[in-house]
Write an enzyme that holds these catalytic residues in place. Structure first.
Site, PDB file in Angstrom:
ATOM      1  N   GLY A 115       0.855  -1.181   0.000  1.00 38.96           N
ATOM      2  CA  GLY A 115       0.000   0.000   0.000  1.00 38.96           C
ATOM      3  C   GLY A 115       0.886   1.225   0.000  1.00 38.96           C
ATOM      4  N   HIS A 116       0.878   1.963  -1.095  1.00 38.10           N
ATOM      5  CA  HIS A 116       1.701   3.166  -1.174  1.00 38.10           C
ATOM      6  C   HIS A 116       0.812   4.396  -1.042  1.00 38.10           C
ATOM      7  CE1 HIS A 116       5.217   1.044  -3.448  1.00 38.10           C
ATOM      8  NE2 HIS A 116       5.067   0.643  -2.207  1.00 38.10           N
TER       9      HIS A 116
ATOM     10  N   GLN B 234       7.178  -3.650   0.029  1.00 36.98           N
ATOM     11  CA  GLN B 234       7.636  -4.263   1.287  1.00 36.98           C
ATOM     12  C   GLN B 234       9.060  -3.769   1.628  1.00 36.98           C
ATOM     13  OE1 GLN B 234       6.164  -6.807  -1.151  1.00 36.98           O
ATOM     14  NE2 GLN B 234       4.335  -5.891  -0.347  1.00 36.98           N
TER      15      GLN B 234
HETATM   16  P1  IMP Z   1       1.976 -11.086   2.526  1.00 35.56           P
HETATM   17  O1  IMP Z   1       2.995 -10.315   1.747  1.00 35.56           O
HETATM   18  O2  IMP Z   1       0.571 -10.550   2.360  1.00 35.56           O
HETATM   19  O3  IMP Z   1       2.087 -12.559   2.312  1.00 35.56           O
HETATM   20  O4  IMP Z   1       2.316 -10.866   4.088  1.00 35.56           O
HETATM   21  C1  IMP Z   1       3.508 -11.324   4.666  1.00 35.56           C
HETATM   22  C2  IMP Z   1       4.010 -10.341   5.706  1.00 35.56           C
HETATM   23  O5  IMP Z   1       4.437  -9.137   5.057  1.00 35.56           O
HETATM   24  C3  IMP Z   1       2.960  -9.904   6.730  1.00 35.56           C
HETATM   25  O6  IMP Z   1       3.613  -9.659   7.960  1.00 35.56           O
HETATM   26  C4  IMP Z   1       2.428  -8.596   6.149  1.00 35.56           C
HETATM   27  O7  IMP Z   1       1.871  -7.758   7.126  1.00 35.56           O
HETATM   28  C5  IMP Z   1       3.716  -8.025   5.584  1.00 35.56           C
HETATM   29  N1  IMP Z   1       3.489  -7.096   4.465  1.00 35.56           N
HETATM   30  C6  IMP Z   1       3.198  -7.412   3.183  1.00 35.56           C
HETATM   31  N2  IMP Z   1       3.100  -6.301   2.435  1.00 35.56           N
HETATM   32  C7  IMP Z   1       3.362  -5.265   3.248  1.00 35.56           C
HETATM   33  C8  IMP Z   1       3.455  -3.856   3.045  1.00 35.56           C
HETATM   34  O8  IMP Z   1       3.292  -3.322   1.956  1.00 35.56           O
HETATM   35  N3  IMP Z   1       3.758  -3.110   4.153  1.00 35.56           N
HETATM   36  C9  IMP Z   1       3.986  -3.670   5.357  1.00 35.56           C
HETATM   37  N4  IMP Z   1       3.921  -4.982   5.595  1.00 35.56           N
HETATM   38  C10 IMP Z   1       3.611  -5.773   4.545  1.00 35.56           C
HETATM   39 MG    MG Z   2       2.714   0.519   2.726  1.00 33.75          MG
END
Ligand code: IMP
Ligand code: MG
Length: 333
Positions: free
Chosen positions: A42-43, A175
C-alpha cells in the site's frame, strides 16, 4: 539504459511511494517499474494535495510516465482494474501509461481464498504467497493468459532493449528488507525479493544502475503476527502521531525504535547510495530520540544528536552526508 532503484530498508511502509513520487517529478525517467510484490503493498501518495493509496500501480503514472508492473511481481487483475478506475476518478490520466509485463504471474480468486484463512504469518490476505508458490511450482497463470489484461500487456525485452530512445528506469519496490523472503525474519516475511537484486531480476542489467535510494523511517514499524513492539508508551504515541495503521488492511502497525543493525545490513546488501529517513517530525512530536543497536536501546539528547549519529554511521559505509536526507511527513524531500 540507466536505472535508479528504490529499496525499503525496514519492514515496508517507510515512505517509498513518496520518494518515488518525488524522484519521478525531478529525474526524467522514461519508465517506472514495480519490481516485486502484489497488492499486499500500500503506497500512500499525496499528489497535488490529494491523497491516493495505490497497491499495484507505480507512482510514475501521476506524472504521465509509463508505469509497468514487472515479472518480479504478482498481479491481481480485479484489483489492478479497480485501481485504474480509482486513479481515473481522481483525475489521473492512465490511458497508454499503465502496463503489465506479459510474463508477470497472476493472483487468482483461489489464491485470495487460500490466503484469506492465514493465521500463522499475519499476511495481508491478498493471495500473494499462494501466487508466488504456484509460480515456482510451475503451475501458475501468467498475465498473457488473462483476457482482461490484454490491453495492458508489454514485452519488457522489446521495451527496454529494442527501444530506439534511451531508456531511464526507476525501479519502485514494495515491502522491505526485513520482509524479504531471504533476508527477512523467516517465516515472518513476504514471498518476494525486496532488494536491489530483486529489481534486477526484472530484466535490468547491473551496469545500468546509477543510484540506489534506500528508504527508512526514523523509527520502525511492522505488521504481522510476530511480537515486535516492546512495552513503552512512546510506541503508542508513535503509532498515534505517525498514523501507523496499515494502508492495505487498516491493522495497527507495531512500533519500535529504528534498528540500526538492520539498516546497515540493508544498506550493504542493497548497495545503497542515497538514503531518505522519513517522518522526522513524528519523532519530534513524540519528543524521544533513540535507536536500537546491538540489541540495546541507545537514547540521544535530541534530534541533532540522533541525526549526527546516523550520518556518521552511514559515512563509514561510504554514503556521504550530502546523500542522506531527513524528511518530514507529507513533505517533499
Ligand atoms: P503477505 O505479503 O501478504 O504474504 O504478508 C507477509 C508479511 O508481510 C505480513 O507480515 C504482512 O503484514 C507483511 N506485508 C506485506 N506487504 C506489506 C506492506 O506493503 N507493508 C507492510 N507490511 C507488509
Ligand atoms: Mg505501505
Amino acid at each position: 539504459m540507466e536505472t535508479d532503484i528504490i529499496v525499503d530498508l525496514q519492514y515496508g511502509d517507510s515512505g517509498k511511494g513518496k520518494v518515488a513520487h518525488f524522484l519521478c517529478k525531478t529525474k526524467k525517467y522514461t519508465h517506472v517499474l514495480r519490481y516485486n510484490g502484489g497488492c499486499n503493498a500500500g503506497h500512500t501518495i499525496f499528489h497535488k494535495g490529494k491523497k491516493f493509496i495505490t497497491h499495484h500501480i507505480p507512482a510514475g503514472v501521476f506524472w504521465g510516465i509509463k508505469s509497468i508492473i514487472g515479472p518480479g511481481c504478482v498481479v491481481d487483475p480485479v484489483q489492478f482494474l479497480k485501481e485504474i478506475k480509482m486513479l481515473e476518478d481522481g483525475g489521473i490520466k492512465t490511458k497508454g501509461k499503465i502496463f503489465v509485463a506479459k510474463n508477470t504471474h497472476v493472483i487468482t480468486a483461489s489464491h485470495r481464498n487460500e490466503d484469506a484463512v492465514d493465521v500463522a504469518i499475519g499476511t495481508t490476505k491478498r493471495g500473494n504467497g499462494p501466487a508466488y508458490r504456484d509460480k515456482y511450482a510451475r503451475i501458475g497463470v501468467r498475465a498473457e493468459q488473462v483476457k482482461a489484461l490484454k490491453p495492458y500487456l508489454i514485452d519488457l525485452y522489446e521495451e527496454f532493449y529494442e527501444n530506439k530512445k534511451k531508456v531511464v528506469i526507476l525501479g519502485e519496490g514494495a515491502q522491505g528488507f526485513g520482509l524479504d523472503i531471504d533476508w527477512g525474519d523467516y517465516p515472518f516475511v513476504t514471498s518476494s525479493h525486496c532488494t536491489t537484486a530483486g529489481a534486477l531480476l526484472n530484466g535490468l542489467p547491473p551496469q545500468s544502475v546509477r543510484h540506489v535510494w534506500g528508504v527508512a523511517k526514523m523509527y520502525e514499524t511492522y505488521v504481522g503476527t510476530k511480537k515486535f513492539e516492546p512495552k513503552n508508551p512512546a510506541f503508542e504515541e508513535l503509532r498515534r502521531v505517525g498514523e501507523e495503521y496499515g494502508s492495505t488492511t487498516g491493522r495497527p502497525r507495531q512500533c519500535n525504535w529504528m534498528n540500526v543493525d538492520l539498516i546497515e545490513q540493508a544498506v550493504r546488501v542493497n548497495g545503497v547510495t542515497h538514503l531518505v529517513f522519513n517522518k522526522t517530525d513524528v519523532m519530534r512530536e513524540v519528543g524521544e530520540w533513540a535507536v536500537l543497536i546491538g540489541g540495546k536501546v541507545r537514547a540521544f539528547k535530541g534530534e541533532k544528536e540522533m541525526k549526527h549519529f546516523l550520518t556518521t554511521r552511514l559515512k563509514a559505509l561510504g554514503i556521504p552526508p550530502r546523500q542522506v536526507y531527513f524528511s518530514e511527513s507529507r513533505e517533499a524531500i
